[in-house]
Design a protein around this motif. Structure first.
Motif, PDB file in Angstrom:
ATOM      1  N   ILE A 107       0.850  -1.187   0.000  1.00 57.53           N
ATOM      2  CA  ILE A 107       0.000   0.000   0.000  1.00 57.53           C
ATOM      3  C   ILE A 107       0.887   1.239   0.000  1.00 57.53           C
ATOM      4  N   VAL A 108       0.548   2.215  -0.845  1.00 61.92           N
ATOM      5  CA  VAL A 108       1.414   3.377  -1.023  1.00 61.92           C
ATOM      6  C   VAL A 108       0.590   4.618  -1.318  1.00 61.92           C
ATOM      7  N   GLU A 109       1.081   5.772  -0.849  1.00 60.11           N
ATOM      8  CA  GLU A 109       0.577   7.080  -1.261  1.00 60.11           C
ATOM      9  C   GLU A 109       1.547   7.646  -2.297  1.00 60.11           C
ATOM     10  N   THR A 110       1.047   8.193  -3.378  1.00 60.17           N
ATOM     11  CA  THR A 110       1.944   8.785  -4.371  1.00 60.17           C
ATOM     12  C   THR A 110       2.573  10.068  -3.844  1.00 60.17           C
ATOM     13  N   VAL A 111       1.846  10.765  -2.995  1.00 58.42           N
ATOM     14  CA  VAL A 111       2.379  11.905  -2.244  1.00 58.42           C
ATOM     15  C   VAL A 111       1.957  11.694  -0.800  1.00 58.42           C
ATOM     16  N   GLN A 112       2.917  11.616   0.094  1.00 57.22           N
ATOM     17  CA  GLN A 112       2.595  11.419   1.508  1.00 57.22           C
ATOM     18  C   GLN A 112       2.220  12.758   2.125  1.00 57.22           C
ATOM     19  N   GLY A 113       0.927  12.936   2.396  1.00 55.89           N
ATOM     20  CA  GLY A 113       0.454  14.197   2.941  1.00 55.89           C
ATOM     21  C   GLY A 113       0.823  14.382   4.397  1.00 55.89           C
ATOM     22  N   GLY A 134       2.709  12.601   6.085  1.00 57.70           N
ATOM     23  CA  GLY A 134       4.120  12.259   6.265  1.00 57.70           C
ATOM     24  C   GLY A 134       5.082  13.384   5.960  1.00 57.70           C
ATOM     25  N   GLY A 135       4.574  14.512   5.399  1.00 52.28           N
ATOM     26  CA  GLY A 135       5.450  15.653   5.167  1.00 52.28           C
ATOM     27  C   GLY A 135       5.551  16.101   3.720  1.00 52.28           C
ATOM     28  N   ILE A 136       4.531  15.803   2.900  1.00 53.80           N
ATOM     29  CA  ILE A 136       4.519  16.144   1.471  1.00 53.80           C
ATOM     30  C   ILE A 136       5.750  15.533   0.787  1.00 53.80           C
ATOM     31  N   ASN A 137       5.887  14.239   0.946  1.00 55.11           N
ATOM     32  CA  ASN A 137       6.951  13.490   0.280  1.00 55.11           C
ATOM     33  C   ASN A 137       6.413  12.979  -1.049  1.00 55.11           C
ATOM     34  N   VAL A 138       6.995  13.434  -2.135  1.00 59.43           N
ATOM     35  CA  VAL A 138       6.480  13.171  -3.487  1.00 59.43           C
ATOM     36  C   VAL A 138       7.242  12.015  -4.117  1.00 59.43           C
ATOM     37  N   ALA A 139       6.533  10.955  -4.455  1.00 59.71           N
ATOM     38  CA  ALA A 139       7.171   9.824  -5.140  1.00 59.71           C
ATOM     39  C   ALA A 139       7.335  10.154  -6.615  1.00 59.71           C
ATOM     40  N   ARG A 140       8.504   9.834  -7.148  1.00 53.28           N
ATOM     41  CA  ARG A 140       8.741  10.034  -8.573  1.00 53.28           C
ATOM     42  C   ARG A 140       7.916   9.038  -9.392  1.00 53.28           C
ATOM     43  N   ALA A 141       7.540   9.458 -10.602  1.00 48.13           N
ATOM     44  CA  ALA A 141       6.771   8.580 -11.481  1.00 48.13           C
ATOM     45  C   ALA A 141       7.533   7.289 -11.768  1.00 48.13           C
ATOM     46  N   GLU A 142       8.852   7.398 -11.965  1.00 47.51           N
ATOM     47  CA  GLU A 142       9.629   6.187 -12.274  1.00 47.51           C
ATOM     48  C   GLU A 142       9.698   5.249 -11.066  1.00 47.51           C
ATOM     49  N   TRP A 143       9.694   5.799  -9.864  1.00 48.54           N
ATOM     50  CA  TRP A 143       9.689   4.970  -8.661  1.00 48.54           C
ATOM     51  C   TRP A 143       8.372   4.205  -8.559  1.00 48.54           C
ATOM     52  N   LEU A 144       7.260   4.894  -8.847  1.00 44.35           N
ATOM     53  CA  LEU A 144       5.949   4.242  -8.800  1.00 44.35           C
ATOM     54  C   LEU A 144       5.836   3.153  -9.861  1.00 44.35           C
ATOM     55  N   ARG A 145       6.376   3.425 -11.045  1.00 40.43           N
ATOM     56  CA  ARG A 145       6.341   2.394 -12.086  1.00 40.43           C
ATOM     57  C   ARG A 145       7.170   1.177 -11.679  1.00 40.43           C
ATOM     58  N   ALA A 146       8.328   1.421 -11.104  1.00 38.34           N
ATOM     59  CA  ALA A 146       9.169   0.308 -10.650  1.00 38.34           C
ATOM     60  C   ALA A 146       8.482  -0.489  -9.544  1.00 38.34           C
ATOM     61  N   LEU A 147       7.759   0.206  -8.663  1.00 38.23           N
ATOM     62  CA  LEU A 147       7.014  -0.480  -7.605  1.00 38.23           C
ATOM     63  C   LEU A 147       5.915  -1.343  -8.207  1.00 38.23           C
ATOM     64  N   SER A 148       5.207  -0.812  -9.181  1.00 39.48           N
ATOM     65  CA  SER A 148       4.143  -1.573  -9.837  1.00 39.48           C
ATOM     66  C   SER A 148       4.707  -2.829 -10.503  1.00 39.48           C
ATOM     67  N   GLU A 149       5.845  -2.679 -11.149  1.00 42.78           N
ATOM     68  CA  GLU A 149       6.473  -3.835 -11.804  1.00 42.78           C
ATOM     69  C   GLU A 149       6.945  -4.860 -10.787  1.00 42.78           C
ATOM     70  N   LEU A 150       7.474  -4.383  -9.657  1.00 41.68           N
ATOM     71  CA  LEU A 150       7.909  -5.295  -8.599  1.00 41.68           C
ATOM     72  C   LEU A 150       6.725  -6.100  -8.057  1.00 41.68           C
ATOM     73  N   CYS A 151       5.609  -5.431  -7.841  1.00 37.06           N
ATOM     74  CA  CYS A 151       4.416  -6.120  -7.335  1.00 37.06           C
ATOM     75  C   CYS A 151       3.951  -7.195  -8.313  1.00 37.06           C
ATOM     76  N   GLU A 152       3.987  -6.879  -9.590  1.00 34.76           N
ATOM     77  CA  GLU A 152       3.561  -7.852 -10.587  1.00 34.76           C
ATOM     78  C   GLU A 152       4.514  -9.042 -10.620  1.00 34.76           C
TER      79      GLU A 152
END
Length: 420
Positions: free
Chosen positions: A207-213, A215-233
């Protein structure tokens, strides 16, 4: 503006010590319209808080208010559990036509209860049911809610401690840039998954937030989210995106994960989905995951019909033509320019964000709270976030005018200068 804190009253005498926002904003609010709130003494406040992201379209939005009043005046159904109603049908049709179909998203829609944490609990329960596993992976500084399942995947130590019992079946992993780029993305996570001696039980989901509100407005990069999605698959884990605060257009697109080009297995939505600040939450999931038995997850208030009415009006008004996303991105650039100017004029401050969610982090951590306090005295509502409340968090309404944004940024700049 001179503000006299309310005298000892029924709030202090009767209400629990758990109350929080009223401590930072010692006023008794009476009215609200658009991006302004008014207290009973006649003071006006510009709202850069927007109900913690529940009022993306402002207070008492006139279009949504009219739809709600008309529905109530004709004795439309208020409480209907999960019965079929005309209000629910109108919402589902609007959600399908304005949101799901244009994005080619296949999701089934579940109404798990009225709040964000209800949506998260349903998502976690469904993931475990589908995969037959207990463990859920979350991320450092995550916030997913205050009920026990949601707390187990929340990072904040203070909030976790309130549970009073061990929070189990959740494992934290480093969020994007947690090690300031010194460690390869997901190196630790994937090593644990592949090592039979790691002690990590095979997770059902991440479970992930793309921007952690919170948590301090921590913004996940698009490439990090794509890599996470691929890892889950690759690893046979479901990907849950918690879009409770960052969805409904907060980052620009309706869903915050759109920029990354991913399709999560499960998505949680709440806060501004009703458009009017009324309780409503959705758990969305791919059709093949819909293995619920009838009534297996339920709740008395899972079908808030007045919220369906305003939600449908919101989608039809703001999301039918694609203009809201463009406007939000333009307003976001305006905010970023203002924050950059503040940071350039003051040392020890940095800023980050996306769309219309932004944060200013202070190296002198207590100063963030001081800035929020001074901003309130000057007529601006902003809150802190981050594990040590070191970030001033900006969540203005998506409908705020450029002039109102400039006014708020000027007040914020003044509050920063006067707390130096």
């Amino acid at each position: 503006m001179t503000i006299t804190p309310p005298a000892l009253s029924v709030f202090e005498a009767l209400e629990s010590e758990v109350r929080s926002y009223c401590r930072g904003w010692p006023a008794v609010f009476d009215r609200a319209q658009g991006s302004h709130m008014y207290d009973e003494d006649g003071h006006t406040y510009l709202d850069f808080f927007a109900g913690a992201g529940s009022l993306n379209y402002g207070h008492n939005n006139p279009v949504l208010k009219r739809a709600l009043i008309d529905y109530i005046e004709r004795d439309g159904v208020t409480h209907g559990l999960d019965m079929s109603t005309t209000a629910k049908r109108a919402f589902l049709e609007s959600f399908q036509n304005n949101i799901l179909r244009p994005r080619d998203l296949p999701y089934k829609v579940m109404f798990p209860g009225p709040t964000g944490t209800n949506a998260v609990e349903a998502a976690l329960k469904l993931a475990r049911k589908v995969k037959g596993r207990e463990s859920i992976v979350s991320f450092t500084n995550a916030f997913h809610g205050m009920s026990l399942g949601s707390l187990a995947v929340t990072g904040n130590a203070f909030k976790r401690a309130g549970a009073g019992i061990p929070l189990v079946h959740g494992t934290p992993m480093p969020f994007d840039n947690y090690f300031d780029g010194a460690v390869e993305d997901f190196l630790w996570f994937e090593r644990l998954l592949e090592d039979q001696g790691s002690g990590l039980n095979k997770p059902a989901a991440v479970i992930v937030e793309t921007v952690q509100g919170e948590g301090g407005i921590n913004v996940a990069r698009a490439e990090w989210l794509r890599a996470l999605s691929e890892l889950c698959e690759r690893q046979d884990m479901l990907l849950i995106v918690d879009d409770i605060q960052m969805g409904c257009g907060r980052t620009g697109a309706f869903f915050s994960f759109e920029e990354a080009g991913i399709t999560p297995d499960i998505v949680t939505v709440s806060k501004s989905i009703s458009g009017y600040g009324m309780p409503l939450a959705l758990t969305l999931f791919k059709p093949e995951l819909d293995i619920w038995e009838p009534g297996e997850h339920n709740g008395t208030f899972r079908g808030n019909n007045p919220a369906f009415v305003t939600a449908a009006a919101t989608l039809d008004t703001y999301w039918a033509d694609g203009q809201m996303e463009k406007q939000t991105l333009a307003r976001g650039e305006q905010v970023e320019q203002g924050l950059r100017a503040i940071c350039d004029e003051n040392s020890g401050i940095s800023h980050r964000g996306r769309g219309l969610v932004w944060g200013m982090e202070f190296e002198d951590k207590p100063r963030a709270s001081a800035v929020c306090k001074r901003a309130f005295e000057l007529g601006l509502l902003v809150e802190t976030s981050g594990p040590e409340s070191e970030v001033v968090k900006l969540l203005p309404a998506l409908t705020m005018t450029p002039e109102e944004l400039d006014e708020g940024l000027r007040i914020l700049a003044r509050a920063v200068r006067e707390t130096a």
